[in-house]
Design a protein around this motif. Structure first.
Motif, mmCIF file in Angstrom:
data_model
loop_
_atom_site.group_PDB
_atom_site.id
_atom_site.type_symbol
_atom_site.label_atom_id
_atom_site.label_comp_id
_atom_site.label_asym_id
_atom_site.label_seq_id
_atom_site.Cartn_x
_atom_site.Cartn_y
_atom_site.Cartn_z
ATOM 1 N N LEU A 21 14.636 -58.233 -0.575
ATOM 2 C CA LEU A 21 14.318 -58.691 -1.938
ATOM 3 C C LEU A 21 15.604 -58.831 -2.759
ATOM 4 C CD1 LEU A 21 11.963 -59.153 -4.043
ATOM 5 C CD2 LEU A 21 12.278 -56.782 -4.673
ATOM 6 N N LEU A 22 16.440 -57.814 -2.694
ATOM 7 C CA LEU A 22 17.686 -57.856 -3.476
ATOM 8 C C LEU A 22 18.592 -58.987 -2.986
ATOM 9 C CD1 LEU A 22 18.549 -54.058 -3.941
ATOM 10 C CD2 LEU A 22 17.441 -55.597 -5.552
ATOM 11 N N ASP A 23 18.627 -59.204 -1.683
ATOM 12 C CA ASP A 23 19.452 -60.295 -1.146
ATOM 13 C C ASP A 23 19.004 -61.644 -1.691
ATOM 14 O OD1 ASP A 23 21.010 -58.623 0.283
ATOM 15 O OD2 ASP A 23 19.968 -58.923 2.205
ATOM 16 N N TRP A 24 17.694 -61.768 -1.819
ATOM 17 C CA TRP A 24 17.159 -63.029 -2.346
ATOM 18 C C TRP A 24 17.557 -63.205 -3.821
ATOM 19 C CZ3 TRP A 24 11.518 -64.092 -4.122
ATOM 20 C CH2 TRP A 24 11.345 -65.467 -4.376
ATOM 21 N N LEU A 25 17.528 -62.116 -4.575
ATOM 22 C CA LEU A 25 17.792 -62.225 -6.016
ATOM 23 C C LEU A 25 19.253 -62.537 -6.304
ATOM 24 C CD1 LEU A 25 15.557 -59.341 -7.437
ATOM 25 C CD2 LEU A 25 15.100 -61.797 -7.440
ATOM 26 N N ASP A 26 20.155 -61.924 -5.545
ATOM 27 C CA ASP A 26 21.579 -62.217 -5.749
ATOM 28 C C ASP A 26 22.398 -61.592 -4.624
ATOM 29 O OD1 ASP A 26 23.171 -63.156 -8.540
ATOM 30 O OD2 ASP A 26 24.385 -62.100 -7.054
ATOM 31 N N PRO A 27 23.416 -62.312 -4.150
ATOM 32 C CA PRO A 27 24.255 -61.729 -3.087
ATOM 33 C C PRO A 27 25.019 -60.489 -3.573
ATOM 34 C CG PRO A 27 24.805 -64.054 -3.481
ATOM 35 C CD PRO A 27 23.796 -63.683 -4.499
ATOM 36 N N ARG A 68 25.083 -57.052 -5.032
ATOM 37 C CA ARG A 68 24.032 -56.036 -5.072
ATOM 38 C C ARG A 68 23.781 -55.503 -6.503
ATOM 39 N NH1 ARG A 68 20.838 -53.411 -1.231
ATOM 40 N NH2 ARG A 68 21.216 -55.344 -0.150
ATOM 41 N N GLU A 69 24.875 -55.369 -7.240
ATOM 42 C CA GLU A 69 24.718 -54.839 -8.603
ATOM 43 C C GLU A 69 23.940 -55.822 -9.490
ATOM 44 O OE1 GLU A 69 27.484 -53.140 -12.184
ATOM 45 O OE2 GLU A 69 28.345 -53.226 -10.178
ATOM 46 N N LEU A 70 24.319 -57.101 -9.371
ATOM 47 C CA LEU A 70 23.604 -58.122 -10.147
ATOM 48 C C LEU A 70 22.143 -58.230 -9.693
ATOM 49 C CD1 LEU A 70 26.096 -61.117 -10.496
ATOM 50 C CD2 LEU A 70 25.172 -59.659 -12.299
ATOM 51 N N ALA A 71 21.954 -58.101 -8.383
ATOM 52 C CA ALA A 71 20.587 -58.178 -7.856
ATOM 53 C C ALA A 71 19.737 -57.041 -8.432
ATOM 54 C CB ALA A 71 20.619 -58.099 -6.335
ATOM 55 N N GLY A 72 20.338 -55.851 -8.529
ATOM 56 C CA GLY A 72 19.621 -54.705 -9.096
ATOM 57 C C GLY A 72 19.218 -54.960 -10.540
ATOM 58 N N LYS A 73 20.147 -55.562 -11.289
ATOM 59 C CA LYS A 73 19.839 -55.867 -12.695
ATOM 60 C C LYS A 73 18.715 -56.896 -12.790
ATOM 61 C CE LYS A 73 24.214 -54.668 -14.833
ATOM 62 N NZ LYS A 73 25.538 -55.138 -15.198
ATOM 63 N N LYS A 74 18.795 -57.909 -11.916
ATOM 64 C CA LYS A 74 17.749 -58.941 -11.945
ATOM 65 C C LYS A 74 16.388 -58.347 -11.584
ATOM 66 C CE LYS A 74 20.574 -63.008 -11.067
ATOM 67 N NZ LYS A 74 20.952 -64.056 -10.108
ATOM 68 N N TYR A 75 16.412 -57.436 -10.621
ATOM 69 C CA TYR A 75 15.163 -56.771 -10.214
ATOM 70 C C TYR A 75 14.548 -56.004 -11.399
ATOM 71 C CZ TYR A 75 12.445 -52.881 -8.292
ATOM 72 O OH TYR A 75 11.476 -51.954 -8.055
ATOM 73 N N GLU A 76 15.396 -55.231 -12.086
ATOM 74 C CA GLU A 76 14.906 -54.461 -13.236
ATOM 75 C C GLU A 76 14.367 -55.387 -14.321
ATOM 76 O OE1 GLU A 76 14.383 -51.370 -13.745
ATOM 77 O OE2 GLU A 76 15.229 -50.645 -11.863
ATOM 78 N N ASP A 77 15.097 -56.485 -14.523
ATOM 79 C CA ASP A 77 14.730 -57.444 -15.549
ATOM 80 C C ASP A 77 13.371 -58.080 -15.248
ATOM 81 O OD1 ASP A 77 15.499 -58.692 -17.918
ATOM 82 O OD2 ASP A 77 16.027 -60.519 -16.830
ATOM 83 N N ILE A 78 13.188 -58.481 -13.990
ATOM 84 C CA ILE A 78 11.920 -59.104 -13.600
ATOM 85 C C ILE A 78 10.779 -58.101 -13.748
ATOM 86 C CG2 ILE A 78 10.631 -59.913 -11.569
ATOM 87 C CD1 ILE A 78 13.222 -61.408 -10.738
ATOM 88 N N ARG A 79 11.030 -56.866 -13.370
ATOM 89 C CA ARG A 79 9.985 -55.839 -13.481
ATOM 90 C C ARG A 79 9.570 -55.640 -14.953
ATOM 91 N NH1 ARG A 79 9.514 -50.257 -14.074
ATOM 92 N NH2 ARG A 79 7.693 -49.418 -12.987
#
Lengths: 183, 261
Positions: A15-21, A23-34
């Motif tokens: 999931l994180l790989d899909w959101l952004d290569p 990892r830190e940005l992907a984590g932020k995007k995940y939190e944001d989407i949630r």
């Protein structure tokens, strides 16, 4: 898929790989989407919005590895589509009415006030003054008072509104941390 | 209605569950993809909470707020926080009204924390037994009780402040990081804008332009937000003028304030 299905590390990584290569940005995007999913579900009157948002994320994560190669567009909208399905399934179940909120007792209120004072004191002087001024105006003087404040600060009224809200949100988080640390 | 107020109306309806489904889906998608719109939505949540707590929602909105808006844990936290926040705001002002010739020490009393309140109650009782005058109480409890920067409200009536019948309004020197909202009373809102010259013992300190009059308690007030750092002990004068694009400023009155240690 059953509710309460636990998200495995493998699916979560996909999931994180899909959101952004990154990892830190992907984590932020995940939190944001949630956060956004919770907001949407809460705005539809779901009292268990957080559970439904997590269920949505679990479902997306389980498909992320295959979806990422074919899906085009903002992944947030894919989450939204899945969230819609989760919501519709939940609606068909006719969930029980939410329990009424428990009114806080005097000790909790006192603790909350203490935390709020402490959190206000931690703000920069500029932010403290701004947030107190912004919310202080009585209803009758509010519109013009806020316009004047925006003019003094040299920013648009809406920018002031969002700035005041961000400081207030910061205070709310600080108060929650303070209450948790006292418990 | 401007585009912005249309959007605000739509956000309110959305949060209260009053928006038709087709419009709701459009808002949903913006919530997912537009960060500024999402921030607007969160700001609107705060505004709804404040309006609910201060009784400003109409019947339908209030009902929807209780049945629809405030049922999740995150929003219940917001409502709890909103209560504390309003309490901080209500207690920040220390009202001093020259028009009624009284000091607002009860407001200061409300501003104190619970432990202070207890101490104040005991002190008030003892002081009463000792027969201390109410004037002493007023000046005593005017002092700030919190280290939190305050927004302090002071209402001044025109001219009368220096008369024998109406003593000069006094304000104990506020903390330097406070803001003093000085409300100048006027009988009518006669001009589109106002300006105020603040001076201390005849020496000009600051000019405030583009002020407006707001209705309050059957008359109007012109609010002048004064940085408390400007207010050292001494006598201050606020000279109020009405302004318009087509004519010279009209002198409307002089207001006096004494800041004491």
């Amino acid at each position: 898929m059953k509710k309460n299905w636990v998200l495995s590390q493998e699916f979560f990584d996909a999931l994180l790989d899909w959101l952004d290569p990154d990892r830190e940005l992907a984590g932020k995007k995940y939190e944001d989407i949630r956060r956004r999913l919770i907001k949407i579900l809460a705005s539809r009157g779901c009292y268990d919005a957080e559970d439904l948002a997590d269920e949505t994320i679990n479902r997306v994560a389980s498909k992320a590895a295959e979806v990422r190669s074919s899906y085009q567009g903002d992944p947030a909208l894919y989450f939204y589509g899945v969230g819609n399905r989760v919501y519709q399934e939940q609606s068909r179940k006719k969930p029980e009415a939410p329990p009424p909120p428990v009114p806080p007792d005097a000790a909790t209120l006192e603790k909350q006030s203490r935390c709020l004072e402490s959190c206000l004191a931690k703000l920069s002087q500029e932010n403290r003054t701004l947030v107190l001024q912004y919310y202080w105006y009585e209803k009758t003087a509010r519109i013009n008072g806020r316009k004047r404040l925006a003019k003094e600060l040299g920013i648009a009224s809406n920018a002031l509104r969002l700035r005041a809200h961000r400081i207030r949100a910061q205070l709310l988080k600080c108060v929650e941390r303070c209450l948790n640390s006292e418990n | 209605m401007t585009a912005s107020s249309n959007e605000n109306h739509e956000l309110r309806q959305y949060l209260l569950g009053l928006l038709p489904e087709s419009e709701r889906d459009v808002v949903d998608q913006r919530v997912m993809t537009d960060s500024e719109f999402f921030a607007e939505l969160e700001a609107m949540e705060d505004e709804l909470v404040d309006e609910y707590l201060s009784g400003q929602l109409n019947d339908q909105e209030r009902k929807q707020f209780e049945l629809h808006f405030s049922i999740g844990s995150e929003r219940q936290n917001k409502v709890r926080f909103g209560r504390s926040w309003q309490s901080v705001l209500e207690n920040s002002p220390v009202e001093v009204s020259a028009a009624h010739g009284r000091f607002g020490f009860l407001s200061s009393f409300r501003a104190a924390t619970t432990s202070w309140r207890t101490a104040l109650v005991v002190t008030f009782s003892l002081a009463g037994l000792l027969g201390l005058s109410s004037v002493w109480f007023a000046s005593r409890w005017q002092r700030p009780t919190s280290t939190i920067p305050q927004v302090i409200g002071v209402t001044l009536a025109s001219g009368a402040a220096r008369s024998v019948e109406q003593p000069t309004t006094r304000l104990t020197q506020p903390p330097a990081n406070a803001t003093v909202n000085v409300e100048l009373e006027v009988q009518k809102n006669s001009h589109p804008a106002y300006k105020v010259d603040l001076s201390k013992e005849r020496e000009g300190i600051k000019r405030y332009d583009d002020l407006s009059a707001q209705p309050k308690d059957g008359h109007f007030i012109v609010n002048v937000p004064v940085d408390a750092a400007l207010l050292d002990p001494g006598d201050y004068t606020f000279e109020l003028q009405g302004t318009s694009e087509s004519s010279q400023p009209d002198f409307l009155g002089t207001y006096h304030l004494r800041v004491t240690r």
